[in-house]
Enzyme design. Structure first.
Site, short mmCIF file in Angstrom:
data_model
loop_
_atom_site.label_atom_id
_atom_site.label_comp_id
_atom_site.label_asym_id
_atom_site.label_seq_id
_atom_site.Cartn_x
_atom_site.Cartn_y
_atom_site.Cartn_z
N ARG A 106 80.36 62.66 -3.63
CA ARG A 106 81.70 62.07 -3.71
C ARG A 106 82.68 63.12 -3.20
NH1 ARG A 106 84.62 58.56 -8.37
NH2 ARG A 106 83.22 57.07 -7.40
N HIS A 133 83.09 53.26 0.38
CA HIS A 133 82.48 53.29 -0.96
C HIS A 133 81.31 52.29 -0.96
CE1 HIS A 133 81.97 54.18 -5.05
NE2 HIS A 133 83.06 53.68 -5.60
N GLN A 136 79.67 50.87 -4.22
CA GLN A 136 80.50 49.84 -4.86
C GLN A 136 80.25 48.48 -4.20
OE1 GLN A 136 82.70 50.36 -7.58
NE2 GLN A 136 82.45 48.15 -7.58
N ASP A 228 92.17 46.50 -6.39
CA ASP A 228 91.87 47.90 -6.73
C ASP A 228 93.21 48.58 -6.96
OD1 ASP A 228 90.71 50.42 -6.97
OD2 ASP A 228 90.35 50.68 -4.83
N CYS A 267 86.84 47.16 -8.85
CA CYS A 267 85.83 48.23 -8.87
C CYS A 267 85.96 49.12 -10.11
CB CYS A 267 85.94 49.06 -7.60
SG CYS A 267 87.56 49.80 -7.37
N ARG A 295 76.39 48.54 -10.66
CA ARG A 295 76.34 49.80 -9.90
C ARG A 295 74.97 50.44 -10.10
NH1 ARG A 295 80.86 52.64 -8.44
NH2 ARG A 295 79.28 53.98 -7.52
N1 CP Z 1 84.19 52.32 -9.25
C1 CP Z 1 83.94 53.62 -9.31
O1 CP Z 1 83.47 54.23 -8.35
O2 CP Z 1 84.24 54.20 -10.51
P1 CP Z 1 84.22 55.75 -10.85
O3 CP Z 1 85.33 56.40 -10.08
O4 CP Z 1 84.40 55.83 -12.31
O5 CP Z 1 82.88 56.30 -10.41
N1 NVA Z 2 90.24 53.27 -4.14
C1 NVA Z 2 89.86 54.01 -5.33
C2 NVA Z 2 88.52 53.60 -5.80
C3 NVA Z 2 88.07 54.24 -7.06
C4 NVA Z 2 86.69 53.82 -7.47
C5 NVA Z 2 89.88 55.49 -5.03
O1 NVA Z 2 89.43 55.91 -3.97
O2 NVA Z 2 90.39 56.25 -5.87
#
Ligand code: CP
Ligand code: NVA
Length: 325
Positions: A106, A133, A136, A228, A267, A295
């Site tokens: 990440r 992502h 997701q 989101d 998400c 997930r």
């Molecule tokens: N949806 C998602 O990726 O959640 P987190 O940021 O908690 O991993």
């Molecule tokens: N768009 C959001 C998604 C979090 C799971 C971000 O990137 O923070």
């Protein structure tokens, strides 16, 4: 066959099979079936999970899913390792490849997960970047397939920012021939290159990809309404951005335009009161916690597929899936 998962369209024609595997594996696991409990495709493997940003779902679902597949998750938080301080991404990739069976990452800049994948000899999974992502999207489409037996007439409507989650959602819908309409305020359009990829897939698979600035037009007769946060991780300095999203909240008034069988998706984490109301989040038609659970199942299928495709195929055959017909 995909060697890494950086964006959902890396999975090509195997995407549907990966989702079917996840749905069947979840069912088998919950019913105590030997197929799910007797195979350990990640046996003796350690999967390194690097996080430059916080995570609840991604972190816990990977840790639990990897353990259930017989592997050991090794979570590496920003600051735990030399990456980004005194060691380059490429050297880190080469070193980690000597120990690990796979790496999840990440990161902020999508170029970073690409560089890690290019220099790694084990599969790399993007666990969220500023552009994509894919984990997701895999869970999202799994959830849609669980809720709609026939997706031919399903319309997905996105209301909100043109961000990383939308990118993979539109690609994933197009890969499965599902119509996707997205409403975004002017100036917050998704990345043009991703839209081009999604349009090519939608054309190939006979579905529509429609952009609008009007949330009501997007939500009209939609079966799935998805939003989101308006401010993503890494954008915390853009606080004023939120005022550009007036009229883009998913609330019961907006949902009055949706199909009668509407489902709400997010998400998570959700900023209740901003992009969505409590009434929608907590509504019986909200499937946000199924998405969160999925997930794990979707990532278990993805990990098995990427690390040991032969075992993934064998398990798929034993679960009675016609993935390879
Ligand atoms: N949806 C998602 O990726 O959640 P987190 O940021 O908690 O991993
Ligand atoms: N768009 C959001 C998604 C979090 C799971 C971000 O990137 O923070």
């Amino acid at each position: 066959m995909a060697e890494n998962l950086l964006a959902i369209d890396d999975l090509g024609d195997d995407f549907k099979g990966i989702l079917d595997w996840a749905i069947e594996f979840k069912r088998a696991w919950k019913s105590g079936d030997d197929i799910a409990h007797g195979f350990l495709p990640l046996d003796a493997l350690t999967v390194g999970c690097i996080y430059e940003k916080p995570s609840t779902r991604t972190r816990i679902s990977f840790e639990v899913g990897i353990s259930r597949l017989g592997g050991s998750p090794l979570t590496l938080l920003k600051g735990d390792i030399q990456l980004g301080k005194s060691e380059s991404i490429s050297d880190t990739a080469k070193v980690l490849s000597r120990y690990l069976g796979a790496i999840t990452y990440r990161c902020f800049a999508h170029a970073d997960v690409k560089e890690l994948a290019e220099n790694s000899t084990v599969p790399v999974i993007n666990a969220l970047s500023d552009k994509h992502h894919p984990c997701q999207a895999a869970a999202d489409l799994m959830t849609i397939l669980e809720n709609f037996e026939n997706t031919d007439d399903v319309k997905v409507a996105w209301v909100g920012d043109g961000n990383n989650v939308l990118h993979d959602l539109m690609l994933a819908c197009a890969m499965l021939g599902i119509d996707c309409h997205y409403a975004i305020p002017k100036g917050y359009e998704p990345d043009e290159e991703v839209v081009e990829r999604a349009n090519a897939l939608a054309e190939k698979n006979g579905s529509a990809l429609v952009e609008t600035n009007d949330p009501i037009a997007a939500v009209k007769d939609a079966n799935i309404i998805y939003t989101d946060v308006f401010i993503s991780m890494g954008e915390e300095h853009l606080k004023d951005k939120i005022s550009d999203f007036d009229g883009f909240q998913v609330n019961m008034e907006l949902l009055a335009n949706a199909a009668s069988d509407w489902k709400f998706m997010h998400c998570l984490p959700a900023h209740r009161g901003d992009e969505v109301t409590d009434g929608v989040m907590d509504h019986d038609n909200s499937i946000v916690f199924d998405q969160a659970e999925n997930r794990m199942w979707a990532q278990m299928s993805l990990l098995t597929y990427l690390v040991d495709k032969h075992t993934w195929e064998t398990m798929g055959e034993m679960m009675g899936l016609g993935i390879w017909d």
